[in-house]
Design an enzyme around this catalytic site. Sequence first.
Site, PDB file in Angstrom:
ATOM      1  N   HIS A 307       0.835  -1.197   0.000  1.00 42.63           N
ATOM      2  CA  HIS A 307       0.000   0.000   0.000  1.00 42.63           C
ATOM      3  C   HIS A 307       0.868   1.243   0.000  1.00 42.63           C
ATOM      4  O   HIS A 307       1.930   1.277   0.638  1.00 42.63           O
ATOM      5  CB  HIS A 307      -0.928   0.009   1.220  1.00 42.63           C
ATOM      6  CG  HIS A 307      -2.051   0.996   1.126  1.00 42.63           C
ATOM      7  ND1 HIS A 307      -1.884   2.335   1.449  1.00 42.63           N
ATOM      8  CD2 HIS A 307      -3.339   0.865   0.735  1.00 42.63           C
ATOM      9  CE1 HIS A 307      -3.037   2.963   1.263  1.00 42.63           C
ATOM     10  NE2 HIS A 307      -3.924   2.102   0.835  1.00 42.63           N
ATOM     11  N   ASP A 364      -7.945  -3.522  -1.259  1.00 40.30           N
ATOM     12  CA  ASP A 364      -8.409  -3.569  -2.649  1.00 40.30           C
ATOM     13  C   ASP A 364      -8.432  -4.996  -3.174  1.00 40.30           C
ATOM     14  O   ASP A 364      -9.314  -5.365  -3.953  1.00 40.30           O
ATOM     15  CB  ASP A 364      -7.509  -2.707  -3.541  1.00 40.30           C
ATOM     16  CG  ASP A 364      -7.540  -1.244  -3.152  1.00 40.30           C
ATOM     17  OD1 ASP A 364      -8.650  -0.712  -2.987  1.00 40.30           O
ATOM     18  OD2 ASP A 364      -6.470  -0.633  -2.995  1.00 40.30           O
TER      19      ASP A 364
END
Length: 428
Positions: A307, A364
Site C-alpha cells: 500500500h 483492494d
Amino acid sequence: MSDKATLEIDGKKYEFPLIVGTEKEVAIDISSLRSTTDSVITLDPGYKNTGSCQSAITFLDGEQGILRYRGYSIEELAEKADFLEVAFLLIFGELPTKEQLEKFHADIKAQSVVDEDIRKIVDAFPKSAHPMGVIASLTSALTAFNPSSVNVDSEEDMYKAIVKILGKFPVLVAWTFRKKNGLPLDYGDKNLGYVENILKMMFKQPNEEYKMNPIVLNALDKLLILHADHEQNCSTSTVRIAGSSHVGLFASLSTGISALWGPLHGGANQAVLEMLEGINADGGDTDKYMAKAKDREDPFRLMGFGHRVYKNFDPRAKIIKKAADEVLNDLGVEDKILEIAKALEQEALKDPYFVDRKLYPNVDFYSGIIYRAMGIPTDMFTVMFALGRLPGWIAQWREMRLNKEPIGRPRQIYIGETLRSFKSIDKR
C-alpha cells in the site's frame, strides 16, 4: 523540542511555528512563508510532505498500520458498529444515541426518492457507459434539482443537505448497476436497514422475492465502513479544494467521484480483477506471475499487494479477509478467477520475498474478490468504493466549510521561457 523551526535563505534566518497534533504529529506552519521571505515558496510534488488542513476526522499511521475514525479504531468499529453509525460518527463527531440514529435513518429514508427526470438521464446513457462516469454525472445532475446553495451557517440547512445526498446516492448507485445489467430501476424498501436496502435495490429480480443473505450483508457493511474515510487522499482533497470555492455539496462530491475513478486511487480494486483476468487468459499459472512480480526487469505489477501509505500492513485487509473467506465459503462460487486470487494470496503470505518487504494483500485485493463473488461487475467496483466513501467526503466538506478555510490555491515554480518578443507568422 523547540516550538519553532528555523529556515535560512541567503544567510537570513526566518522562524516558523511548529504545530503538534493530538497524536504527536509535528508540522512546520509555513502559512506566512511567502509574505515574510519576499515570495519564497516550497515545492512538494503530490503534496506528500504538506498538510493542507488541520482535521479532527481521521487518524492514519502508515508505519504502525493504524486507522481511526474520530478516535475509534477501525477494528472496533468494524466489529461493533454498522455503516450508518459510522457515517454519523464521521460527519457529526460522535457515535449516535439510539434516538439520534433512528431519526438519522428516518430522515435519510424520507429523502430517498429521486426526481423522475433523473431516471430520464439514466435512460439516456448507453449500456457501454462506464458506471463511474454515470454516477459522477448523476451526482452532478442533482444540483439541477436542488439549485439553492447550502447555508453553512445554518445547522438545519447543513443537515438537510447531508441526509438528502445520503438518501439519494444509494438509489443512483443501484440504478447505475441495474442499467448496466438491463434490469428495471428500483427504489427499494423503506422498511429495511440502510445497507440491506442497497442490496435489495441492486439485486432484486422483477419476478421474484429478494432474500437477504446475512453473510453478504455483513461483508458489504464492513466494506463500506472500511472505505468510509482515509484522511487527505486524492479524492478527499479534491472534495475539500472544490468546496473551498463555496460550491455546493453535490457538486463537490461529484469532483471527488471523478478523482476516485483513477486506477491509482479507487480504481485499484478494478485493476486487481483485470490483473487476475489477464493471468487467467494466459493459462492461470500463478507461479509464473509471482516470479514475474519479483523480477525487477519485468514490467508486470502485482496489483492489490502492499500500500502507498501503509508501510507495514493494511489494517483494513485483516478485517475484510475474514469476510472474504466467509462469503466465498457460503456462496460456494466456482470461479477460476477467484481460485487464482486465493492462490496468489497464499503464495504471497508465505513467500519470503513478499513477507520481508511487507507486500501483504491489501483491502483492494479482498474487496475485489468479495464484489466479484457477489455478482458485481468489475467496472462497478469503484462505484461501490464511492458508496462507502460518501460519509467521509461529506464529513470533510462539512469540516472545511465550518472551519471557514480559505479557497485552495496552490503555488508553482515556473520553468518555462522567459520574456520574448512576438514574431509575425511569416518569420516563424
